[in-house]
Design an enzyme around this catalytic site. Structure first.
Site, PDB file in Angstrom:
ATOM      1  N   LYS A  69      84.589 -42.368  41.944  1.00  0.00           N
ATOM      2  CA  LYS A  69      83.290 -41.741  41.623  1.00  0.00           C
ATOM      3  C   LYS A  69      82.280 -42.799  41.178  1.00  0.00           C
ATOM      4  O   LYS A  69      81.134 -42.813  41.637  1.00  0.00           O
ATOM      5  CB  LYS A  69      83.482 -40.714  40.501  1.00  0.00           C
ATOM      6  N   LYS A 121      76.241 -49.943  33.126  1.00  0.00           N
ATOM      7  CA  LYS A 121      77.637 -49.456  33.192  1.00  0.00           C
ATOM      8  C   LYS A 121      78.128 -49.413  34.644  1.00  0.00           C
ATOM      9  O   LYS A 121      79.249 -49.823  34.944  1.00  0.00           O
ATOM     10  CB  LYS A 121      77.706 -48.062  32.539  1.00  0.00           C
TER      11      LYS A 121
HETATM   12  P1  NAD Z   1      89.156 -37.029  31.244  1.00  0.00           P
HETATM   13  O1  NAD Z   1      89.184 -36.240  32.494  1.00  0.00           O
HETATM   14  O2  NAD Z   1      90.431 -37.547  30.659  1.00  0.00           O
HETATM   15  O3  NAD Z   1      88.414 -36.171  30.085  1.00  0.00           O
HETATM   16  C1  NAD Z   1      87.319 -35.325  30.321  1.00  0.00           C
HETATM   17  C2  NAD Z   1      87.451 -34.119  29.402  1.00  0.00           C
HETATM   18  O4  NAD Z   1      86.302 -33.282  29.589  1.00  0.00           O
HETATM   19  C3  NAD Z   1      88.669 -33.259  29.713  1.00  0.00           C
HETATM   20  O5  NAD Z   1      89.443 -33.052  28.537  1.00  0.00           O
HETATM   21  C4  NAD Z   1      88.081 -31.939  30.240  1.00  0.00           C
HETATM   22  O6  NAD Z   1      88.854 -30.793  29.922  1.00  0.00           O
HETATM   23  C5  NAD Z   1      86.735 -31.921  29.535  1.00  0.00           C
HETATM   24  N1  NAD Z   1      85.746 -31.097  30.207  1.00  0.00           N
HETATM   25  C6  NAD Z   1      85.496 -30.996  31.538  1.00  0.00           C
HETATM   26  N2  NAD Z   1      84.499 -30.116  31.771  1.00  0.00           N
HETATM   27  C7  NAD Z   1      84.111 -29.647  30.558  1.00  0.00           C
HETATM   28  C8  NAD Z   1      83.119 -28.716  30.138  1.00  0.00           C
HETATM   29  N3  NAD Z   1      82.317 -28.075  31.002  1.00  0.00           N
HETATM   30  N4  NAD Z   1      83.006 -28.463  28.804  1.00  0.00           N
HETATM   31  C9  NAD Z   1      83.808 -29.101  27.915  1.00  0.00           C
HETATM   32  N5  NAD Z   1      84.771 -29.972  28.251  1.00  0.00           N
HETATM   33  C10 NAD Z   1      84.918 -30.251  29.561  1.00  0.00           C
HETATM   34  O7  NAD Z   1      88.127 -38.235  31.517  1.00  0.00           O
HETATM   35  P2  NAD Z   1      88.033 -39.622  30.721  1.00  0.00           P
HETATM   36  O8  NAD Z   1      88.894 -40.625  31.384  1.00  0.00           O
HETATM   37  O9  NAD Z   1      88.174 -39.350  29.269  1.00  0.00           O
HETATM   38  O10 NAD Z   1      86.523 -40.012  31.068  1.00  0.00           O
HETATM   39  C11 NAD Z   1      85.423 -39.353  30.468  1.00  0.00           C
HETATM   40  C12 NAD Z   1      84.149 -40.096  30.882  1.00  0.00           C
HETATM   41  O11 NAD Z   1      84.221 -41.460  30.421  1.00  0.00           O
HETATM   42  C13 NAD Z   1      83.934 -40.149  32.406  1.00  0.00           C
HETATM   43  O12 NAD Z   1      82.573 -40.032  32.689  1.00  0.00           O
HETATM   44  C14 NAD Z   1      84.470 -41.526  32.771  1.00  0.00           C
HETATM   45  O13 NAD Z   1      83.875 -42.035  33.966  1.00  0.00           O
HETATM   46  C15 NAD Z   1      84.076 -42.330  31.536  1.00  0.00           C
HETATM   47  N6  NAD Z   1      84.912 -43.509  31.259  1.00  0.00           N
HETATM   48  C16 NAD Z   1      86.277 -43.450  31.376  1.00  0.00           C
HETATM   49  C17 NAD Z   1      87.022 -44.597  31.091  1.00  0.00           C
HETATM   50  C18 NAD Z   1      88.542 -44.598  31.186  1.00  0.00           C
HETATM   51  O14 NAD Z   1      89.125 -45.687  31.200  1.00  0.00           O
HETATM   52  N7  NAD Z   1      89.197 -43.430  31.243  1.00  0.00           N
HETATM   53  C19 NAD Z   1      86.389 -45.780  30.684  1.00  0.00           C
HETATM   54  C20 NAD Z   1      85.012 -45.786  30.550  1.00  0.00           C
HETATM   55  C21 NAD Z   1      84.269 -44.641  30.835  1.00  0.00           C
END
Ligand code: NAD
Length: 297
Positions: free
Chosen positions: A248, A179
């Site tokens: 990140k 990834k």
């Molecule tokens: P985001 O910030 O939109 O969502 C993260 C969620 O986690 C939020 O709703 C937040 O409130 C919640 N959260 C944070 N701390 C928490 C805790 N202690 N307990 C419970 N909930 C908690 O992020 P995202 O864009 O959805 O990304 C999530 C993951 O997926 C990341 O690791 C990111 O790198 C990965 N990712 C994102 C994408 C993208 O295009 N957005 C694509 C592939 C992978």
């Protein structure tokens, strides 16, 4: 090897989902659309973020006591570790498997494994690629590493969120390595395409024409084929992936390249560039790096 088949889990299995953000929200909605029973929690506001058909829970401990398998989609490794520790310490714990869809890096996956293995919970590493659009469409690439039996049991939920599912190895952390290298390539494509487009425009050729040429030539990449035509040309900058998270991921890639001792000439340049863009444009979508490279103040 691609995972195309596998023993379907029993319908009675119950699932939990923690982290209902850009990715987790729509992924969870697709689990429900596939007929799975899902209880959810998000630290921000579970009731507001819970997809239709899911059941909101009050905290991680309550979820760990209520379901067999928990999926995570959380911002980073630190948060994943904190949540895994809460799961491991939950009173009346029922959960036997934790699946992490987050991007955390190989070392962080190893630490999550250690936290959970201590209390007999199986950990499966399953970062995803395809962005928010792929999460909504249920067409994500799911990169999986973990024990064969556990991965086989997850065939139904993986098919609900993913179009391409790859079981890349038996050890959590291997999927994170794949990834991270993928996101490094995506970040590099976005930055290099920004520079290349600005060079072409300086010679009086418009952006769409440049993209038309490159997309049937050898320079085509995910930025020229998707991010630029769909997010930069229309100036919407709405890929749904925060610049903070891409910065990140590139920093994590560079850090883990250091641990692995593999070459880093491009990686170190990219990490410095993304850090600088993020400092200048906190809160932006990652596609806005084009504006940063173009010199927007
Ligand atoms: P985001 O910030 O939109 O969502 C993260 C969620 O986690 C939020 O709703 C937040 O409130 C919640 N959260 C944070 N701390 C928490 C805790 N202690 N307990 C419970 N909930 C908690 O992020 P995202 O864009 O959805 O990304 C999530 C993951 O997926 C990341 O690791 C990111 O790198 C990965 N990712 C994102 C994408 C993208 O295009 N957005 C694509 C592939 C992978």
């Amino acid at each position: 090897m691609p995972v195309t088949n596998g023993a379907d889990i029993m319908a009675a299995n119950t699932y939990g989902f923690i982290g209902l953000g850009n990715m987790g929200g729509p992924m969870c909605a697709n689990l429900i659309a596939a007929g799975l029973s899902v209880q959810v929690f998000d630290a921000a506001d579970t009731a507001a973020l819970a997809p239709k058909g899911s059941a909101a829970t009050d905290n991680v401990g309550a979820l760990a006591a209520a379901v067999d398998t928990i999926f995570l989609s959380l911002p980073d490794g630190k948060i994943v570790h904190a949540v895994c520790a809460e799961i491991a310490n939950a009173e009346l714990r029922r959960v036997t498997t934790v699946v992490d869809f987050s991007t955390t890096g190989p070392e962080a996956a190893g630490q999550a494994l250690a936290i959970l293995a201590d209390v007999g919970i199986t950990f499966v590493d399953a970062p995803v690629s395809g962005g928010k659009a792929g999460a909504v469409a249920g067409t994500l690439t799911v990169i999986v590493s973990g024990p064969d039996a556990a991965v086989g049991d997850l065939a139904v939920p993986f098919r609900a969120v993913g179009g391409n599912i790859f079981h890349v190895g038996p050890n959590p952390g291997q999927a994170q390595a794949v990834k991270l290298l993928n996101n490094f390539l995506s970040a590099t494509a976005m930055a290099a395409t920004s520079e290349a487009v600005l060079f072409g425009q300086k010679h009086g050729v418009d952006m769409s024409t440049i993209l038309d040429v490159v997309n049937v030539s050898t320079g085509r990449n995910t930025a020229t084929m998707d991010k630029f035509p769909n997010r930069v040309v229309p100036e919407t900058f709405d890929a749904g992936f925060a610049m903070e998270l891409m910065t990140k991921d590139v920093a994590l890639y560079l850090e883990q390249v250091g641990v692995a001792g593999t070459p880093d000439a491009v990686g170190s340049t990219m990490s410095a560039l993304w850090n600088a863009a993020h400092d200048k444009m906190p809160g932006s979508d990652f596609t806005k790096i084009y504006r940063y490279i173009a010199g927007e103040k």
